[in-house]
Design an enzyme around this catalytic site. Structure first.
Site, PDB file in Angstrom:
ATOM      1  N   CYS A 276      14.848 -13.873  -6.162  1.00 34.95           N
ATOM      2  CA  CYS A 276      15.577 -15.129  -6.338  1.00 34.95           C
ATOM      3  C   CYS A 276      14.646 -16.221  -6.875  1.00 34.95           C
ATOM      4  CB  CYS A 276      16.140 -15.614  -5.012  1.00 34.95           C
ATOM      5  SG  CYS A 276      17.518 -14.645  -4.398  1.00 34.95           S
TER       6      CYS A 276
ATOM      7  N   GLU B 125      14.166 -19.206  -5.759  1.00 32.44           N
ATOM      8  CA  GLU B 125      13.437 -19.900  -4.690  1.00 32.44           C
ATOM      9  C   GLU B 125      12.163 -19.145  -4.319  1.00 32.44           C
ATOM     10  OE1 GLU B 125      16.589 -19.092  -4.879  1.00 32.44           O
ATOM     11  OE2 GLU B 125      17.882 -20.353  -3.635  1.00 32.44           O
TER      12      GLU B 125
ATOM     13  N   CYS C  99      19.933 -17.858  -0.540  1.00 33.83           N
ATOM     14  CA  CYS C  99      20.363 -16.678   0.230  1.00 33.83           C
ATOM     15  C   CYS C  99      19.564 -16.604   1.531  1.00 33.83           C
ATOM     16  CB  CYS C  99      20.170 -15.406  -0.605  1.00 33.83           C
ATOM     17  SG  CYS C  99      18.465 -14.819  -0.667  1.00 33.83           S
TER      18      CYS C  99
ATOM     19  N   CYS D 187      15.766 -15.876   1.226  1.00 32.90           N
ATOM     20  CA  CYS D 187      14.981 -17.048   0.800  1.00 32.90           C
ATOM     21  C   CYS D 187      14.834 -18.058   1.938  1.00 32.90           C
ATOM     22  CB  CYS D 187      15.625 -17.705  -0.416  1.00 32.90           C
ATOM     23  SG  CYS D 187      15.439 -16.704  -1.906  1.00 32.90           S
TER      24      CYS D 187
HETATM   25  N1  THU Z   1      20.116 -15.995  -6.701  1.00 27.76           N
HETATM   26  C1  THU Z   1      19.051 -16.854  -6.654  1.00 27.76           C
HETATM   27  O1  THU Z   1      18.106 -16.746  -7.448  1.00 27.76           O
HETATM   28  N2  THU Z   1      19.050 -17.823  -5.718  1.00 27.76           N
HETATM   29  C2  THU Z   1      20.090 -18.098  -4.889  1.00 27.76           C
HETATM   30  O2  THU Z   1      20.024 -19.079  -4.155  1.00 27.76           O
HETATM   31  C3  THU Z   1      21.279 -17.232  -4.887  1.00 27.76           C
HETATM   32  C4  THU Z   1      21.226 -16.047  -5.781  1.00 27.76           C
HETATM   33  C5  THU Z   1      20.150 -14.979  -7.768  1.00 27.76           C
HETATM   34  C6  THU Z   1      19.932 -13.560  -7.360  1.00 27.76           C
HETATM   35  C7  THU Z   1      20.619 -12.828  -8.492  1.00 27.76           C
HETATM   36  O3  THU Z   1      19.712 -12.711  -9.568  1.00 27.76           O
HETATM   37  C8  THU Z   1      21.750 -13.740  -8.921  1.00 27.76           C
HETATM   38  O4  THU Z   1      21.411 -15.010  -8.411  1.00 27.76           O
HETATM   39  C9  THU Z   1      23.117 -13.321  -8.426  1.00 27.76           C
HETATM   40  O5  THU Z   1      23.097 -13.104  -7.054  1.00 27.76           O
END
Ligand code: THU
Length: 137
Positions: free
Chosen positions: A53, A55, A91, A94
């Site tokens: 992610c 974050e 998520c 994170c």
């Molecule tokens: N994702 C993030 O990078 N941060 C978040 O806070 C929520 C989800 C990304 C993970 C994945 O690459 C995409 O968003 C869809 O879930």
């Protein structure tokens, strides 16, 4: 550094998102106590589970640089090709990484409200009764 300024940095980071599978682009900007900003984007993988992610990308870059104290993180996310028109909350994984390095009483999570404004939450609000390093002392 205001919340609005940090969100702007997160939007910049979002442009580097590598998300060919979800087409959901996320950017994060992490502010250290010393005033440095670390940018992160989501980085996906054909095998799906190794996806990182935005974050955590920002945190891992900062940690690898020797940083250990953080004030706040701004996060912005939305569908590829569109402005981020929705709130994108971190998520659970994170949130747990934040718990490792941040004080839940003071660390702020700044989220775009999908228009031009932002909302700010404390880590303890997004991860109530979180388990962290102090629980192992
Ligand atoms: N994702 C993030 O990078 N941060 C978040 O806070 C929520 C989800 C990304 C993970 C994945 O690459 C995409 O968003 C869809 O879930």
């Amino acid at each position: 550094m205001t919340d609005e300024m940090l969100l702007k940095e997160a939007k910049k980071a979002r442009e580097c998102s590598y998300s060919p599978y979800s087409n959901f682009q996320v950017g994060a900007a992490l502010l250290t106590k010393g005033g440095k900003v670390y940018l992160g984007c989501n980085i996906e993988n054909a095998s799906y589970t190794p996806t990182n992610c935005a974050e955590r990308t920002a945190f891992f870059k900062a940690i690898c640089d020797g940083e250990r104290e953080f004030t706040k993180i701004a996060v912005v996310g939305g569908k590829k090709g569109e402005d981020a028109k929705q709130i994108c909350t971190p998520c659970g994984v994170c949130r747990q990484v934040m718990m490792e390095f941040c004080n839940p009483e003071t660390f702020q999570i700044v989220l775009s409200d999908g228009n031009d404004g932002c909302q700010s939450y404390l880590l303890k609000e997004l991860l109530p009764m979180g388990f962290g390093p102090n629980d192992l002392k």
